[in-house]
Motif scaffolding. Structure first.
Motif, PDB file in Angstrom:
ATOM      1  N   ASP A 179       0.841  -1.191   0.000  1.00  0.00           N
ATOM      2  CA  ASP A 179       0.000   0.000   0.000  1.00  0.00           C
ATOM      3  C   ASP A 179       0.881   1.247   0.000  1.00  0.00           C
ATOM      4  OD1 ASP A 179      -2.018  -1.814   0.242  1.00  0.00           O
ATOM      5  OD2 ASP A 179      -2.663  -1.193   2.238  1.00  0.00           O
ATOM      6  N   GLN A 191      -8.307  -2.004  -9.665  1.00  0.00           N
ATOM      7  CA  GLN A 191      -8.452  -2.345  -8.251  1.00  0.00           C
ATOM      8  C   GLN A 191      -9.423  -3.497  -8.019  1.00  0.00           C
ATOM      9  OE1 GLN A 191      -7.529   1.871  -6.029  1.00  0.00           O
ATOM     10  NE2 GLN A 191      -9.677   1.410  -6.448  1.00  0.00           N
ATOM     11  N   PHE A 210      -3.249   0.305  -3.476  1.00  0.00           N
ATOM     12  CA  PHE A 210      -3.257  -0.855  -2.602  1.00  0.00           C
ATOM     13  C   PHE A 210      -2.437  -2.001  -3.183  1.00  0.00           C
ATOM     14  CE2 PHE A 210      -7.409   1.285  -2.321  1.00  0.00           C
ATOM     15  CZ  PHE A 210      -7.339   1.731  -1.011  1.00  0.00           C
ATOM     16  N   THR A 231      -0.907  -4.440   5.138  1.00  0.00           N
ATOM     17  CA  THR A 231      -1.563  -3.978   3.915  1.00  0.00           C
ATOM     18  C   THR A 231      -3.032  -4.374   3.901  1.00  0.00           C
ATOM     19  OG1 THR A 231      -1.015  -5.996   2.706  1.00  0.00           O
ATOM     20  CG2 THR A 231       0.591  -4.196   2.620  1.00  0.00           C
ATOM     21  N   THR A 232      -3.787  -3.696   3.055  1.00  0.00           N
ATOM     22  CA  THR A 232      -5.201  -4.021   2.893  1.00  0.00           C
ATOM     23  C   THR A 232      -5.379  -5.465   2.437  1.00  0.00           C
ATOM     24  OG1 THR A 232      -5.663  -1.722   2.316  1.00  0.00           O
ATOM     25  CG2 THR A 232      -7.324  -3.359   1.711  1.00  0.00           C
TER      26      THR A 232
END
Length: 283
Positions: A179, A191, A210, A231-232
């Protein structure tokens, strides 16, 4: 995805416990074939009995169906016994064995086929979750191109060595490893692996990007904001794994109930068989 690749990719995106506990195949396909064979045998036996064709084959077919259908419940029952507990699988094995012993072959085959079908559906749901985790594990690269702060040029390093504040260079078509915030450049970013958006999103200076997303036509310079474990993408993997292992409140209640119900039924059945012989001297 190979068995060797899964742990390394899990390590790359921050799923630290996946390194030792990578999602294992659930055997849903094998269970499906076994269940289908047991169900087919039951249907053939029922058809032969209904139309009075080859009556000598009916009971053997029911017996074979019961044996085929009980394979996986018997495995689970054995695992439960090794843990020192009796579960619904052990009760099913006892019920099927008892039905066969008293000559109720059709009932034994019917019950175990339905039970095997229910376990196959459960294995199917676990298999979907396993594949979802596998797709997420493949979403982020294990290395990243970093711009050296000392002016020594760009170099690729392992994702573990990247700290917040480092500057990543994302070329066209590359996946983002971490990210970050776009420092310079403009590009459209796909995304969909993270947000599910059907169209690429335009990214420019100051926009957030991301890990696991795919860069489009331009070159982006991105300042890293999170380590791999934060991270996401890593959080999504953790949520999927948690959802896979968690049970609904009703399932938890059934498990607690079965822990007492199954041994009680077995003990009661043993007493019903033994007491007339031991107390009243009846055969």
């Amino acid at each position: 995805m190979s068995a060797t690749a899964a742990p390394s990719q899990a390590h790359a995106i921050g799923c630290s416990h996946c390194e030792d506990d990578a999602p294992a195949p659930t055997g849903a396909r094998i269970r499906g074939w076994v269940t289908a064979i047991a169900a087919a045998l039951v249907l053939v036996a029922c058809a032969l009995g209904f139309f009075a064709l080859f009556p000598a084959w009916v009971n053997p077919l029911f017996i074979v169906a019961a044996i085929v259908g009980i394979i996986f419940p018997a495995q689970r029952a054995l695992q439960a016994l090794r843990r020192g507990s009796l579960d619904i699988n052990a009760l099913m094995v006892i019920a099927v064995a008892g039905a066969v012993a008293i000559g109720e072959y059709e009932e034994a085959a019917m019950v175990v086929s339905l039970f095997a079908a229910a376990q196959w559906l459960e294995a199917q749901s676990l298999e979907r979750a396993r594949k979802a985790i596998g797709r997420l594990l493949d979403a982020a690269p294990a290395e990243v191109l970093i711009r050296d702060a000392a002016g020594a040029g760009d170099r690729r390093i392992g994702i573990d060595a990247v700290a917040p504040g480092a500057v990543m260079i994302i070329r066209p078509g590359e996946k983002l490893a971490l990210d970050g915030i776009v420092r310079s450049g403009r590009s459209d970013v796909n995304q969909a692996p993270i947000t599910g958006e059907s169209l690429p999103v335009e990214k420019a200076e100051g926009d957030e990007v991301f890990a696991g997303t795919i860069n489009g036509h331009g070159v982006l310079t991105v300042a890293v904001t999170r380590r791999r474990a934060d991270t996401t993408l890593a959080r999504i993997v953790h949520l999927v794994e948690s959802a896979q292992t968690q049970r609904a409140p009703v399932q938890q209640f059934i498990d607690r109930f079965a822990a007492w119900y199954t041994p009680s039924v077995v003990i009661l059945a043993a007493l019903v068989v033994a007491l007339p012989v031991l107390v009243f001297a009846q055969p």
